[in-house]
Design a protein around this motif. Structure first.
Motif, PDB file in Angstrom:
ATOM      1  N   GLN A   1      21.050 -43.173   3.957  1.00 40.94           N
ATOM      2  CA  GLN A   1      21.286 -41.892   3.274  1.00 40.94           C
ATOM      3  C   GLN A   1      21.699 -40.830   4.280  1.00 40.94           C
ATOM      4  O   GLN A   1      22.600 -40.033   4.041  1.00 40.94           O
ATOM      5  CB  GLN A   1      20.016 -41.462   2.543  1.00 40.94           C
TER       6      GLN A   1
ATOM      7  N   ALA B   1      17.973 -41.202  -3.528  1.00 38.10           N
ATOM      8  CA  ALA B   1      18.329 -40.029  -2.720  1.00 38.10           C
ATOM      9  C   ALA B   1      17.118 -39.103  -2.653  1.00 38.10           C
ATOM     10  O   ALA B   1      16.654 -38.598  -3.666  1.00 38.10           O
ATOM     11  CB  ALA B   1      19.513 -39.320  -3.340  1.00 38.10           C
ATOM     12  N   LYS B   2      16.610 -38.976  -1.440  1.00 40.47           N
ATOM     13  CA  LYS B   2      15.413 -38.154  -1.271  1.00 40.47           C
ATOM     14  C   LYS B   2      15.751 -36.859  -0.548  1.00 40.47           C
ATOM     15  O   LYS B   2      16.773 -36.764   0.127  1.00 40.47           O
ATOM     16  CB  LYS B   2      14.358 -38.919  -0.454  1.00 40.47           C
ATOM     17  N   LEU B   3      14.867 -35.887  -0.710  1.00 38.10           N
ATOM     18  CA  LEU B   3      15.088 -34.595  -0.061  1.00 38.10           C
ATOM     19  C   LEU B   3      14.955 -34.721   1.453  1.00 38.10           C
ATOM     20  O   LEU B   3      15.612 -34.016   2.204  1.00 38.10           O
ATOM     21  CB  LEU B   3      14.068 -33.583  -0.596  1.00 38.10           C
ATOM     22  N   VAL B   4      14.067 -35.625   1.852  1.00 33.60           N
ATOM     23  CA  VAL B   4      13.949 -35.913   3.288  1.00 33.60           C
ATOM     24  C   VAL B   4      14.651 -37.235   3.511  1.00 33.60           C
ATOM     25  O   VAL B   4      14.150 -38.277   3.130  1.00 33.60           O
ATOM     26  CB  VAL B   4      12.472 -36.018   3.705  1.00 33.60           C
ATOM     27  N   PRO B   5      15.874 -37.194   4.080  1.00 35.41           N
ATOM     28  CA  PRO B   5      16.692 -38.403   4.120  1.00 35.41           C
ATOM     29  C   PRO B   5      16.244 -39.352   5.215  1.00 35.41           C
ATOM     30  O   PRO B   5      15.555 -38.966   6.165  1.00 35.41           O
ATOM     31  CB  PRO B   5      18.083 -37.855   4.429  1.00 35.41           C
TER      32      PRO B   5
END
Lengths: 164, 240
Positions: free
Chosen positions: B53, B45-49
């Motif tokens: 995601q 799970a990244k901050l920039v999806p």
């Protein structure tokens, strides 16, 4: 319960499905909900923070702009003042220079006048001398005698008075 | 293939005393699919999806906002995973039930796959889970005394009302399970019937309809569970 039998209800199957659901709930919570909701929360916070920062930056920019404007106005005023002062002092300097110039000119004229006068006197003296010599010489020739000093002076004085 | 309308799920075999029905098999397949997708979507799970995601953030965000609006931030954290799991589980099983091969691939002359929610066992189990969790949360948030006061009071009129509401709780389970079961089962029957009339192109509008029904039923189950949970775990207003 005839109707339940018709639908094929089996307690074991019910239990199996409940277990299925609970397993799925547990795994999805761990794999999907927790990380994604966490990321959503973090992103929300970050965006809020960035917006706040942006606002502050804008505020500061505005302040800086105002201060800049103020500084420009101030320096413009100062420049005007300096220019005015410079103009004033320049006028003063010019005035002084004019005065000095006049002084110098008058003094030079006076000097020149004095010099002229002196020259004139000297010239007159010279002329007097040479006229005197000439008169003495002429008298000697005419009278054939050498005049004494006193006689010479007397004659000279007479002549020069005439000459004048 | 005899096309009788069969309410019971077909039993494919037995694992000890557990009958493996075709619907149970499909429920496991749905679980595996969901777990794999969840793993892929939430793994990094990244901050920039990106990709999966993104999609699931959309779904979860929508679901979470809905739960948050209804339940408030404290209860939302508890209710959300349950409600969302109901939604995803039902949605995926409904959509999977529309795939080709369902009811057509046979195993010992029985269809190998059958849409999960066309079996009352499955929907009733979900409805019961929903009801048990709802009442469990009610007891947890209200305390056992306040919880019982919801149903039983000394005032005879309210006692009667309370008893009626108690019946209503049973009805909720029945309506939740039969609504889901009825919709999906009816969809299966319609698709089978139409396909028998003419197997090409004609069933397409019905498939489209079933996709919508599958989504709507999942959403309805989720919303009803959520509303029941919120209503039951709230303090009974003292004055009616």
């Amino acid at each position: 319960m005839e109707i339940l039998k018709q639908f094929g209800i089996d307690p074991i199957l019910l239990a199996a499905q409940v277990v299925n659901f609970l397993i799925l709930l547990f795994i999805l919570k761990k794999l999907l909900y927790k990380p994604l909701l966490g990321v959503l929360e973090t992103r929300k916070n970050k965006i809020e923070e960035s917006l706040k920062n942006a606002e502050e930056i804008e505020k500061r920019l505005n302040e800086t702009g105002e201060r800049e404007q103020e500084a420009i106005l101030k320096s413009a005023k100062e420049g005007e003042k300096i220019i005015k002062e410079a103009g004033d002092s320049a006028a003063q300097i010019i005035e002084e220079a004019k005065k000095k110039y006049k002084d110098i000119v008058t003094r030079a004229a006076e000097d020149a006048k004095k010099l002229n006068e002196a020259e004139k006197v000297k010239l007159q003296q010279e002329i007097k001398d040479s006229v005197a010599d000439f008169v003495v010489l002429a008298l000697e020739r005419i009278t054939g005698k050498v005049l004494t000093q006193s006689q010479k002076k007397e004659i000279l004085a007479k002549n020069i008075n005439n000459y004048k | 293939m005899e096309e009788a309308i069969v309410l019971k799920p077909e039993v494919l075999g037995y694992f000890k005393s557990l009958p493996i029905t075709n619907t149970l098999l499909v429920s496991w397949i749905v679980m595996v699919i969901l777990i794999i997708i969840a793993f892929l979507a939430g793994r990094k799970a990244k901050l920039v999806p990106s990709g999966l995601q993104n999609l699931f953030e959309l779904i979860l965000d929508f679901g979470y906002t809905t739960v948050l609006d209804l339940a408030g931030s404290k209860k939302a954290k508890v209710f959300f995973p349950i409600v969302m799991t109901f939604f995803l589980y039902i949605l995926f099983s409904n959509l999977l039930g529309l795939f080709p091969g369902f009811a057509t691939i046979t195993y010992h002359k029985e269809p190998l796959f059958r849409s999960m929610n066309s079996d009352l066992n499955m929907t009733l189990a979900l409805a019961l889970t929903s009801a048990v969790l709802t009442h469990g949360f009610a007891i947890y948030y209200l305390g056992i005394v306040d919880y019982l006061k919801k149903w039983f009071t000394l005032n005879p009129i309210f006692l009667f009302v309370g008893l009626l509401e108690l019946v209503g709780e049973v009805t909720k389970v029945v309506s939740l399970s039969f609504r889901l079961f009825g919709n999906i089962f009816a969809g299966e029957v319609v698709l089978a019937t139409v396909s028998r009339i003419f197997a090409f192109i004609v069933p397409l509008p019905f498939y489209f309809l079933e996709i919508i029904v599958g989504f709507v039923q999942a959403a309805v189950f989720m919303m009803l569970t959520l509303v029941f949970m919120v209503l039951l775990s709230e303090k009974h207003a003292a004055e009616h």
